[in-house]
Structure formats: C-alpha cells, structure tokens
Design a protein around this motif. Structure first.
Motif, mmCIF file in Angstrom:
data_model
loop_
_atom_site.group_PDB
_atom_site.id
_atom_site.type_symbol
_atom_site.label_atom_id
_atom_site.label_comp_id
_atom_site.label_asym_id
_atom_site.label_seq_id
_atom_site.Cartn_x
_atom_site.Cartn_y
_atom_site.Cartn_z
ATOM 1 N N ASP A 22 0.828 -1.202 0.000
ATOM 2 C CA ASP A 22 0.000 0.000 0.000
ATOM 3 C C ASP A 22 0.864 1.254 0.000
ATOM 4 O OD1 ASP A 22 0.863 0.400 2.661
ATOM 5 O OD2 ASP A 22 -0.811 -0.771 3.453
ATOM 6 N N GLU A 23 0.204 2.392 0.159
ATOM 7 C CA GLU A 23 0.904 3.672 0.072
ATOM 8 C C GLU A 23 1.943 3.839 1.188
ATOM 9 O OE1 GLU A 23 -2.656 5.892 0.180
ATOM 10 O OE2 GLU A 23 -2.790 6.082 -2.001
ATOM 11 N N GLY A 24 1.644 3.263 2.355
ATOM 12 C CA GLY A 24 2.614 3.323 3.445
ATOM 13 C C GLY A 24 3.902 2.608 3.094
ATOM 14 N N LEU A 134 -7.220 2.548 8.986
ATOM 15 C CA LEU A 134 -5.894 2.169 8.489
ATOM 16 C C LEU A 134 -5.234 1.091 9.343
ATOM 17 C CD1 LEU A 134 -4.499 5.714 7.570
ATOM 18 C CD2 LEU A 134 -5.422 3.993 6.009
ATOM 19 N N HIS A 190 5.017 0.867 9.746
ATOM 20 C CA HIS A 190 4.161 0.925 8.560
ATOM 21 C C HIS A 190 2.896 1.738 8.829
ATOM 22 C CE1 HIS A 190 0.774 -0.897 6.169
ATOM 23 N NE2 HIS A 190 1.531 -0.368 5.238
ATOM 24 N N LEU A 194 1.601 4.995 6.828
ATOM 25 C CA LEU A 194 0.280 4.949 6.193
ATOM 26 C C LEU A 194 -0.570 6.126 6.654
ATOM 27 C CD1 LEU A 194 -1.222 3.167 4.195
ATOM 28 C CD2 LEU A 194 -2.055 1.788 6.120
ATOM 29 N N THR A 197 0.619 9.243 4.891
ATOM 30 C CA THR A 197 0.159 9.394 3.506
ATOM 31 C C THR A 197 -1.247 9.983 3.452
ATOM 32 O OG1 THR A 197 -0.730 7.124 3.368
ATOM 33 C CG2 THR A 197 1.541 7.444 2.696
#
Length: 206
Positions: A22-24, A134, A190, A194, A197
């Motif tokens: 993912d973006e993290g 999240l 992480h 996340l 982000t």
C-alpha cells in the motif's frame, strides 16, 4: 511529480491485479532506500516486511516513476526526483517511538509540521475514524499551539491531563507552532507511514 501522483500510480491495480503493498509501503521503501543506498532487494524485504514478489513489483513501479535507479551489482538508489520527494516529506514530518507512561502506551509519535491546519479541513473524529480504518487500535491527536502549549482537541482539560500534557511536551523537543502530533498504537512503522500518507493527501503537501 508530486506525492499524490506517485502514490496513486505506485499502488494502482493493473490487468486486474491489485498489488500486495500500500501507500505506506511506498513511503517506507523510499525512506529506506534514502537511508541505506545503495541497497538490495533482500534488505528492503526485511525492512518493509514485504514478500520478494511484492518488493520486485514495488521497485519496478518506482523505477517507472523515475524515483529510483537500480544497479544490478550495487543495488537501488534514489534519483533526483526521488530525493526531492523524500526531502519534502522529511522536512514536514517525523516519526519516532515513544512510551507514554501516563497511558501505558508503547506508541509511534507522528509529528507533522504546520499540520494543525488539517483540523480545519476535517474534524478530529473524522481523522480518528480514518486512522482506525488504516489499522490503529488507539489514537491520541494533539496540537502544539503558538503559545508553546500542548492541546488535545476538541477540548483540553488541563487540570486532569496535566501529567499527560507534560509528558507529551517532554517528547516534543523538535515541535513548533501549529504542529500536529499523533500517537498511534500499535507501534508499527508501517502504520505511521500509512497515516502520514493520508495526512499528506488532505493537506496536499509534497
């Protein structure tokens, strides 16, 4: 290229296949490459917790976005564009491990410089809900005021929270006016990235 485009393109579904990162993980990987470069795939797997297949895919996408370059012998390094993005994120944020004894929390402390403006865009309740989505189990949102005080919105009961506020202030030696401070449990790197982000997207930073 700004971070919003990078994150969208890096994690997009292609040919019906959604990546297992993912973006993290994208931000984590860029930070680790910045710290360790040149760095190989195996070490990045250990640092990010991603599988070999996932880290291969992520590195390929970072190359496509001209954020990294890969030498078959030396490993991965940031490009000029990659350095710009990492520098921007480092300039506005810090993530560190903090134990809040008042609450019995072993937490990640995320500081976003000037990030208090986020609370003009979304409510504290909305922010908490998003961070729980999240993966957070416990969250504490604070603001470092222009007067150098710690506030816990929407309302700070200074008398009952004095010990906690003092403890937060002690861990805030690099905080400045209007910084947003978020404590996250579990203390997972992480999760911190996340959360960052999400905040970058709302504030449209970097």
């Amino acid at each position: 290229m700004d971070i919003q485009i990078v994150l969208t393109k890096a994690v997009e579904t292609r040919q019906g296949n959604k990546p297992k990162f993912d973006e993290g993980h994208v931000i984590m990987s860029l930070f680790y490459i910045s710290q360790l470069q040149p760095v190989g795939r195996i070490l990045l797997m250990k640092k990010t917790g991603l599988s070999e297949a996932s880290i291969k895919t992520l590195l390929k996408r970072l190359r496509e976005l001209n954020l990294i370059q890969t030498d078959l012998v030396g490993g991965n390094t940031l490009t000029e564009q990659g350095n710009k993005i990492v520098s921007c994120i480092k300039n506005i944020s810090t993530i560190k491990d903090v134990t809040l004894k008042s609450l019995g929390w072993n937490s990640s402390m995320l500081i976003v410089r000037g990030g208090a403006e986020l609370l003009k865009e979304i409510s504290v309740l909305h922010l908490r809900d998003e961070i729980i989505r999240l993966g957070a189990e416990k969250i504490l949102v604070c603001v470092y005021t222009e007067e150098g005080k710690i506030e816990i919105p929407p309302k700070t009961e200074e008398m009952s929270l004095r010990g906690l506020l003092d403890e937060i202030k002690e861990n805030c030696n690099n905080c400045g006016p209007n910084d947003l401070i978020i404590f996250l449990v579990p203390n997972e790197e992480h999760l911190g990235y996340l959360t960052l982000t999400f905040i970058l997207k709302v504030l449209k930073k970097c």
